[in-house]
Design a protein around this motif. Structure first.
Motif, PDB file in Angstrom:
ATOM      1  N   MET A  25       0.831  -1.204   0.000  1.00  0.00           N
ATOM      2  CA  MET A  25       0.000   0.000   0.000  1.00  0.00           C
ATOM      3  C   MET A  25       0.865   1.253   0.000  1.00  0.00           C
ATOM      4  O   MET A  25       0.644   2.189  -0.756  1.00  0.00           O
ATOM      5  N   LEU A  26       1.867   1.252   0.882  1.00  0.00           N
ATOM      6  CA  LEU A  26       2.754   2.415   0.957  1.00  0.00           C
ATOM      7  C   LEU A  26       3.474   2.617  -0.366  1.00  0.00           C
ATOM      8  O   LEU A  26       3.608   3.754  -0.843  1.00  0.00           O
ATOM      9  N   GLY A  27       3.899   1.485  -0.964  1.00  0.00           N
ATOM     10  CA  GLY A  27       4.582   1.586  -2.244  1.00  0.00           C
ATOM     11  C   GLY A  27       3.691   2.198  -3.309  1.00  0.00           C
ATOM     12  O   GLY A  27       4.140   3.023  -4.119  1.00  0.00           O
ATOM     13  N   THR A  28       2.407   1.825  -3.293  1.00  0.00           N
ATOM     14  CA  THR A  28       1.489   2.369  -4.303  1.00  0.00           C
ATOM     15  C   THR A  28       1.289   3.866  -4.112  1.00  0.00           C
ATOM     16  O   THR A  28       1.252   4.627  -5.084  1.00  0.00           O
ATOM     17  N   ILE A  29       1.163   4.298  -2.847  1.00  0.00           N
ATOM     18  CA  ILE A  29       0.997   5.737  -2.585  1.00  0.00           C
ATOM     19  C   ILE A  29       2.223   6.495  -3.084  1.00  0.00           C
ATOM     20  O   ILE A  29       2.112   7.513  -3.772  1.00  0.00           O
ATOM     21  N   LEU A  30       3.413   5.966  -2.750  1.00  0.00           N
ATOM     22  CA  LEU A  30       4.650   6.608  -3.225  1.00  0.00           C
ATOM     23  C   LEU A  30       4.680   6.657  -4.743  1.00  0.00           C
ATOM     24  O   LEU A  30       5.067   7.661  -5.346  1.00  0.00           O
ATOM     25  N   PHE A  31       4.229   5.555  -5.368  1.00  0.00           N
ATOM     26  CA  PHE A  31       4.223   5.515  -6.828  1.00  0.00           C
ATOM     27  C   PHE A  31       3.348   6.629  -7.396  1.00  0.00           C
ATOM     28  O   PHE A  31       3.753   7.334  -8.320  1.00  0.00           O
ATOM     29  N   PHE A  32       2.149   6.808  -6.810  1.00  0.00           N
ATOM     30  CA  PHE A  32       1.249   7.817  -7.378  1.00  0.00           C
ATOM     31  C   PHE A  32       1.798   9.221  -7.173  1.00  0.00           C
ATOM     32  O   PHE A  32       1.687  10.072  -8.059  1.00  0.00           O
ATOM     33  N   ILE A  33       2.421   9.485  -6.018  1.00  0.00           N
ATOM     34  CA  ILE A  33       3.009  10.813  -5.805  1.00  0.00           C
ATOM     35  C   ILE A  33       4.101  11.074  -6.840  1.00  0.00           C
ATOM     36  O   ILE A  33       4.141  12.114  -7.500  1.00  0.00           O
ATOM     37  N   LEU A  34       5.006  10.070  -7.000  1.00  0.00           N
ATOM     38  CA  LEU A  34       6.111  10.242  -7.950  1.00  0.00           C
ATOM     39  C   LEU A  34       5.594  10.360  -9.377  1.00  0.00           C
ATOM     40  O   LEU A  34       6.102  11.162 -10.168  1.00  0.00           O
ATOM     41  N   ALA A  35       4.549   9.576  -9.701  1.00  0.00           N
ATOM     42  CA  ALA A  35       4.007   9.633 -11.064  1.00  0.00           C
ATOM     43  C   ALA A  35       3.421  11.010 -11.334  1.00  0.00           C
ATOM     44  O   ALA A  35       3.601  11.572 -12.421  1.00  0.00           O
ATOM     45  N   LEU A  36       2.746  11.578 -10.321  1.00  0.00           N
ATOM     46  CA  LEU A  36       2.180  12.916 -10.482  1.00  0.00           C
ATOM     47  C   LEU A  36       3.289  13.927 -10.736  1.00  0.00           C
ATOM     48  O   LEU A  36       3.190  14.769 -11.643  1.00  0.00           O
ATOM     49  N   ILE A  37       4.370  13.833  -9.944  1.00  0.00           N
ATOM     50  CA  ILE A  37       5.487  14.778 -10.146  1.00  0.00           C
ATOM     51  C   ILE A  37       6.064  14.612 -11.540  1.00  0.00           C
ATOM     52  O   ILE A  37       6.341  15.592 -12.245  1.00  0.00           O
ATOM     53  N   ALA A  38       6.248  13.348 -11.975  1.00  0.00           N
ATOM     54  CA  ALA A  38       6.856  13.106 -13.289  1.00  0.00           C
ATOM     55  C   ALA A  38       5.990  13.683 -14.393  1.00  0.00           C
ATOM     56  O   ALA A  38       6.483  14.339 -15.319  1.00  0.00           O
ATOM     57  N   ILE A  39       4.662  13.463 -14.305  1.00  0.00           N
ATOM     58  CA  ILE A  39       3.777  13.944 -15.375  1.00  0.00           C
ATOM     59  C   ILE A  39       3.716  15.460 -15.364  1.00  0.00           C
ATOM     60  O   ILE A  39       3.772  16.110 -16.425  1.00  0.00           O
ATOM     61  N   LEU A  40       3.624  16.063 -14.155  1.00  0.00           N
ATOM     62  CA  LEU A  40       3.583  17.524 -14.094  1.00  0.00           C
ATOM     63  C   LEU A  40       4.879  18.127 -14.627  1.00  0.00           C
ATOM     64  O   LEU A  40       4.866  19.153 -15.320  1.00  0.00           O
ATOM     65  N   ALA A  41       6.018  17.482 -14.333  1.00  0.00           N
ATOM     66  CA  ALA A  41       7.294  17.993 -14.848  1.00  0.00           C
ATOM     67  C   ALA A  41       7.320  17.907 -16.366  1.00  0.00           C
ATOM     68  O   ALA A  41       7.800  18.825 -17.043  1.00  0.00           O
ATOM     69  N   ALA A  42       6.772  16.804 -16.918  1.00  0.00           N
ATOM     70  CA  ALA A  42       6.752  16.669 -18.383  1.00  0.00           C
ATOM     71  C   ALA A  42       5.872  17.746 -19.001  1.00  0.00           C
ATOM     72  O   ALA A  42       6.242  18.372 -20.004  1.00  0.00           O
ATOM     73  N   ILE A  43       4.692  17.996 -18.372  1.00  0.00           N
ATOM     74  CA  ILE A  43       3.807  19.035 -18.908  1.00  0.00           C
ATOM     75  C   ILE A  43       4.479  20.404 -18.777  1.00  0.00           C
ATOM     76  O   ILE A  43       4.396  21.239 -19.686  1.00  0.00           O
ATOM     77  N   GLY A  44       5.167  20.621 -17.648  1.00  0.00           N
ATOM     78  CA  GLY A  44       5.882  21.881 -17.477  1.00  0.00           C
ATOM     79  C   GLY A  44       6.934  22.087 -18.547  1.00  0.00           C
ATOM     80  O   GLY A  44       7.117  23.194 -19.057  1.00  0.00           O
TER      81      GLY A  44
END
Lengths: 107, 196
Positions: free
Chosen positions: B1-20
């Motif tokens: 569960m913790l791993g999945t939460i970390l994954f979603f946070i990191l994925a959000l950062i990665a996608i926002l950085a790509a859009i930026g």
């Protein structure tokens, strides 16, 4: 045992993320007109593919995928070196790296 | 569960950085957004039992390649980038195509045919060993073992490829032959012009 498996994220999630990042890279190539930004978008696509490789490597329990990512990184480094040299050469002769203005092949 | 939460946070950062990176009007900012994205991907590699690749990702991609980009941007003085294209219809069409690609690839990847062929969650813990190896899966030793046995010839080929790329970059990026030498030596320049 529970603590070890609780950190594992399903491979599908990584593949979906890789698809999203790849599509964003495609969008960069389609939408931006600056040669350097197009190059960066290509790097983004390469990294999305690398992420899928590593996810599949873990899923298949096979190191070949990780070794292939290593080769992709090498080729990407070579590609960036040559590509940026090309951009510098184009900028010298055209004073611009906007690809809309590069429609003639004369130097 | 913790791993999945970390994954979603990191994925959000990665996608926002790509859009930026895609929407930034300053090339230096775009490069720094891409460094954020590459660092996120390195962290994903750590979570995917690939610690060696994570370090290579940071040193080669976030380090060397992005510094090369910054060098060229600052060398050319091309920081300002205008967003608007000369073709007006291209932007909406591009956005539609990208969204379509995203949706189609997600549907294909989540389809039952693909999902069944994939082992859903890997049975890999950090200390398990890959087959035929004495070292942990994804460690530098295990990668080296595969790289220098099964992939020895491709490894040598990359050496040749890097040499070719280096020579090519030097040839492409240098001034026209002799120009730099003339500029460094004004006497020779005036002599040659006098001879003309």
């Amino acid at each position: 045992m529970f603590e070890e498996t609780s950190f594992l994220v399903p491979t599908n999630y990584y593949i979906i993320l890789s698809a999203i990042l790849f599509a964003l890279g495609v969008g960069g190539v389609l939408l931006r007109r600056n040669a350097i930004l197009i190059f960066m978008s290509v790097e983004l696509m390469l990294n999305a593919a690398n992420l899928a490789f590593v996810a599949f490597a873990r899923s298949m329990f096979n190191l070949d995928g990780q070794v292939f990512v290593f080769f992709v990184m090498t080729v990407a480094a070579a590609e960036v070196a040559v590509g940026l040299a090309l951009i510098v050469a184009i900028f010298r002769s055209k004073k611009s790296i906007d690809i809309d203005e590069l429609h003639s092949m004369e130097g | 569960m913790l791993g999945t939460i970390l994954f979603f946070i990191l994925a959000l950062i990665a996608i926002l950085a790509a859009i930026g990176m895609l929407t930034s009007t300053n090339a230096v900012h775009a490069t720094l957004f891409l460094v954020i994205n590459f660092t996120c991907i390195a962290l994903f590699y750590l979570g995917l039992n690939a610690p060696f690749l994570a370090m290579v990702q940071i040193t080669v991609y976030a380090g060397a390649i992005m510094v090369l980009f910054l060098f060229v941007i600052m060398l050319l003085g091309a920081e300002r980038v205008q967003l608007n294209s000369t073709l007006r219809w291209q932007v909406p069409l591009g956005i539609v195509l990208v969204v379509a690609l995203m949706v189609v690839s997600a549907v294909v990847l989540l389809s039952p045919e693909v999902s069944i062929s994939l082992p859903s969650v890997a049975p890999v813990a950090a200390d398990t060993q890959s087959e035929g190896s004495n070292y942990g899966f994804g460690s530098a030793q295990a990668i080296g073992e595969v790289l220098f046995n099964r992939y020895l010839l491709p490894f040598e080929m990359t050496g040749v490829l890097l040499l070719v790329a280096m020579v090519g970059a030097i040839v492409l990026a240098r001034d026209e032959a002799g120009k730099t030498i003339h500029n460094l030596n004004p006497q020779a320049d005036s002599e040659s012009s006098a001879a003309d």
